[in-house]
Design an enzyme around this catalytic site. Sequence first.
Site, PDB file in Angstrom:
ATOM      1  N   ARG A  41       0.850  -1.182   0.000  1.00  0.00           N
ATOM      2  CA  ARG A  41       0.000   0.000   0.000  1.00  0.00           C
ATOM      3  C   ARG A  41       0.892   1.241   0.000  1.00  0.00           C
ATOM      4  O   ARG A  41       1.713   1.410   0.894  1.00  0.00           O
ATOM      5  CB  ARG A  41      -0.932   0.011   1.224  1.00  0.00           C
ATOM      6  CG  ARG A  41      -2.005  -1.074   1.202  1.00  0.00           C
ATOM      7  CD  ARG A  41      -3.043  -0.781   0.134  1.00  0.00           C
ATOM      8  NE  ARG A  41      -4.080  -1.809   0.053  1.00  0.00           N
ATOM      9  CZ  ARG A  41      -4.086  -2.805  -0.816  1.00  0.00           C
ATOM     10  NH1 ARG A  41      -3.072  -2.933  -1.668  1.00  0.00           N
ATOM     11  NH2 ARG A  41      -5.066  -3.666  -0.849  1.00  0.00           N
ATOM     12  N   ARG A  68      -4.647  26.513  -7.097  1.00  0.00           N
ATOM     13  CA  ARG A  68      -4.161  25.204  -6.658  1.00  0.00           C
ATOM     14  C   ARG A  68      -3.645  24.461  -7.875  1.00  0.00           C
ATOM     15  O   ARG A  68      -4.427  23.981  -8.710  1.00  0.00           O
ATOM     16  CB  ARG A  68      -5.279  24.420  -5.958  1.00  0.00           C
ATOM     17  CG  ARG A  68      -5.738  25.041  -4.646  1.00  0.00           C
ATOM     18  CD  ARG A  68      -4.599  25.147  -3.653  1.00  0.00           C
ATOM     19  NE  ARG A  68      -5.041  25.575  -2.327  1.00  0.00           N
ATOM     20  CZ  ARG A  68      -4.215  25.782  -1.304  1.00  0.00           C
ATOM     21  NH1 ARG A  68      -2.909  25.618  -1.480  1.00  0.00           N
ATOM     22  NH2 ARG A  68      -4.675  26.158  -0.136  1.00  0.00           N
ATOM     23  N   ALA A  80      -6.805  27.887   6.091  1.00  0.00           N
ATOM     24  CA  ALA A  80      -6.342  26.555   6.485  1.00  0.00           C
ATOM     25  C   ALA A  80      -4.831  26.496   6.362  1.00  0.00           C
ATOM     26  O   ALA A  80      -4.211  27.305   5.674  1.00  0.00           O
ATOM     27  CB  ALA A  80      -6.992  25.482   5.615  1.00  0.00           C
ATOM     28  N   LEU A  82      -1.057  23.807   7.502  1.00  0.00           N
ATOM     29  CA  LEU A  82      -0.455  22.620   8.099  1.00  0.00           C
ATOM     30  C   LEU A  82      -0.156  22.825   9.574  1.00  0.00           C
ATOM     31  O   LEU A  82       0.076  23.948  10.033  1.00  0.00           O
ATOM     32  CB  LEU A  82       0.855  22.274   7.383  1.00  0.00           C
ATOM     33  CG  LEU A  82       0.801  22.001   5.883  1.00  0.00           C
ATOM     34  CD1 LEU A  82       2.215  21.758   5.366  1.00  0.00           C
ATOM     35  CD2 LEU A  82      -0.083  20.817   5.584  1.00  0.00           C
ATOM     36  N   GLU A  97      -3.338  30.625  11.324  1.00  0.00           N
ATOM     37  CA  GLU A  97      -3.756  30.657   9.923  1.00  0.00           C
ATOM     38  C   GLU A  97      -4.790  31.751   9.669  1.00  0.00           C
ATOM     39  O   GLU A  97      -4.758  32.416   8.629  1.00  0.00           O
ATOM     40  CB  GLU A  97      -4.312  29.291   9.503  1.00  0.00           C
ATOM     41  CG  GLU A  97      -3.284  28.181   9.487  1.00  0.00           C
ATOM     42  CD  GLU A  97      -2.120  28.462   8.548  1.00  0.00           C
ATOM     43  OE1 GLU A  97      -2.341  29.093   7.485  1.00  0.00           O
ATOM     44  OE2 GLU A  97      -0.987  28.055   8.871  1.00  0.00           O
ATOM     45  N   GLU A 101      -3.716  34.556   6.947  1.00  0.00           N
ATOM     46  CA  GLU A 101      -4.416  34.580   5.667  1.00  0.00           C
ATOM     47  C   GLU A 101      -5.480  35.664   5.580  1.00  0.00           C
ATOM     48  O   GLU A 101      -5.822  36.097   4.473  1.00  0.00           O
ATOM     49  CB  GLU A 101      -5.038  33.207   5.385  1.00  0.00           C
ATOM     50  CG  GLU A 101      -3.990  32.111   5.220  1.00  0.00           C
ATOM     51  CD  GLU A 101      -4.554  30.807   4.688  1.00  0.00           C
ATOM     52  OE1 GLU A 101      -5.798  30.674   4.615  1.00  0.00           O
ATOM     53  OE2 GLU A 101      -3.757  29.925   4.335  1.00  0.00           O
ATOM     54  N   PRO A 119      -8.470   8.995   2.973  1.00  0.00           N
ATOM     55  CA  PRO A 119      -7.888   7.900   3.745  1.00  0.00           C
ATOM     56  C   PRO A 119      -7.439   6.701   2.928  1.00  0.00           C
ATOM     57  O   PRO A 119      -6.716   5.851   3.444  1.00  0.00           O
ATOM     58  CB  PRO A 119      -9.012   7.522   4.719  1.00  0.00           C
ATOM     59  CG  PRO A 119     -10.268   7.996   4.066  1.00  0.00           C
ATOM     60  CD  PRO A 119      -9.887   9.239   3.319  1.00  0.00           C
ATOM     61  N   GLY A 120      -7.838   6.631   1.664  1.00  0.00           N
ATOM     62  CA  GLY A 120      -7.361   5.540   0.821  1.00  0.00           C
ATOM     63  C   GLY A 120      -5.956   5.747   0.303  1.00  0.00           C
ATOM     64  O   GLY A 120      -5.315   4.788  -0.150  1.00  0.00           O
ATOM     65  N   GLU A 124      -3.579  12.247   5.942  1.00  0.00           N
ATOM     66  CA  GLU A 124      -3.885  13.593   6.415  1.00  0.00           C
ATOM     67  C   GLU A 124      -5.160  13.604   7.252  1.00  0.00           C
ATOM     68  O   GLU A 124      -6.195  13.072   6.856  1.00  0.00           O
ATOM     69  CB  GLU A 124      -4.063  14.561   5.247  1.00  0.00           C
ATOM     70  CG  GLU A 124      -4.364  15.980   5.724  1.00  0.00           C
ATOM     71  CD  GLU A 124      -4.639  16.959   4.596  1.00  0.00           C
ATOM     72  OE1 GLU A 124      -4.609  18.167   4.853  1.00  0.00           O
ATOM     73  OE2 GLU A 124      -4.889  16.507   3.465  1.00  0.00           O
ATOM     74  N   GLU A 148      -0.151  32.573  -2.400  1.00  0.00           N
ATOM     75  CA  GLU A 148      -0.917  33.389  -1.464  1.00  0.00           C
ATOM     76  C   GLU A 148      -0.885  34.873  -1.820  1.00  0.00           C
ATOM     77  O   GLU A 148      -1.763  35.641  -1.410  1.00  0.00           O
ATOM     78  CB  GLU A 148      -0.395  33.175  -0.041  1.00  0.00           C
ATOM     79  CG  GLU A 148      -0.673  31.776   0.489  1.00  0.00           C
ATOM     80  CD  GLU A 148      -0.223  31.611   1.930  1.00  0.00           C
ATOM     81  OE1 GLU A 148       0.455  32.519   2.441  1.00  0.00           O
ATOM     82  OE2 GLU A 148      -0.547  30.572   2.523  1.00  0.00           O
TER      83      GLU A 148
END
Length: 208
Positions: A41, A68, A80, A82, A97, A101, A119-120, A124, A148
């Site tokens: 995996r 993006r 948002a 990290l 954040e 921002e 999740p596959g 994160e 940004e």
Amino acid sequence: MTLKDTPEEWQVTATTTPFRGNKTSVRTDSVVMPDGTVVTRDYQVHPGSVAVLALDGEGRVLVLRQYRHPVRHKLWEIPAGLLDVPGENPLHAAQRELYEEAHVKAEDWRVLTDVYTTPGGCDEAVRVFLARDLSEAEGARYEVSEEEADMELARVPLGDLVRGALAGELHNTCLVVGALSAAAALAGDGFDALRPADAPWPARPFEA
């Protein structure tokens, strides 16, 4: 029957990291399946993120529009970012954040929802906060760069975000999840029934 996600870890017989990036990496695990077979995996290892649905006194959500590159779109999003270090307090990260921002601070914070984005293929975890009682932050604005530097800011009624998400016009995960969760909370027990801002987050344990 109670619907609740539960932690579980299947046996891993080997692990390699074929790629390491600045913030994330890719890992390959050999995992033992229930029938005894071993499969590989591949997944992205991610530090975790926070997002902020900032709602003003007029029922408008603070949103920003940002390019993006992986999806070749400018997306409307909510603030948002990290988690900078393992164990970072997610509330502190969310407050940072919102300041960086949008140059905004909030007095009332709640946990809106916690999600795994993909999740596959990625580990994160994102904690989405609800922030209310907004005001302009003190001091100089944070100096932005790269994507940004081209951001647009707006305040949009929550209902418009819900309609945009259901119409397939808005696609950012945190915005869609945040807007729909906020609408559900309003239609249910209200914002004051949400979890406190320091609620445990098993996916990314943190210091109080």
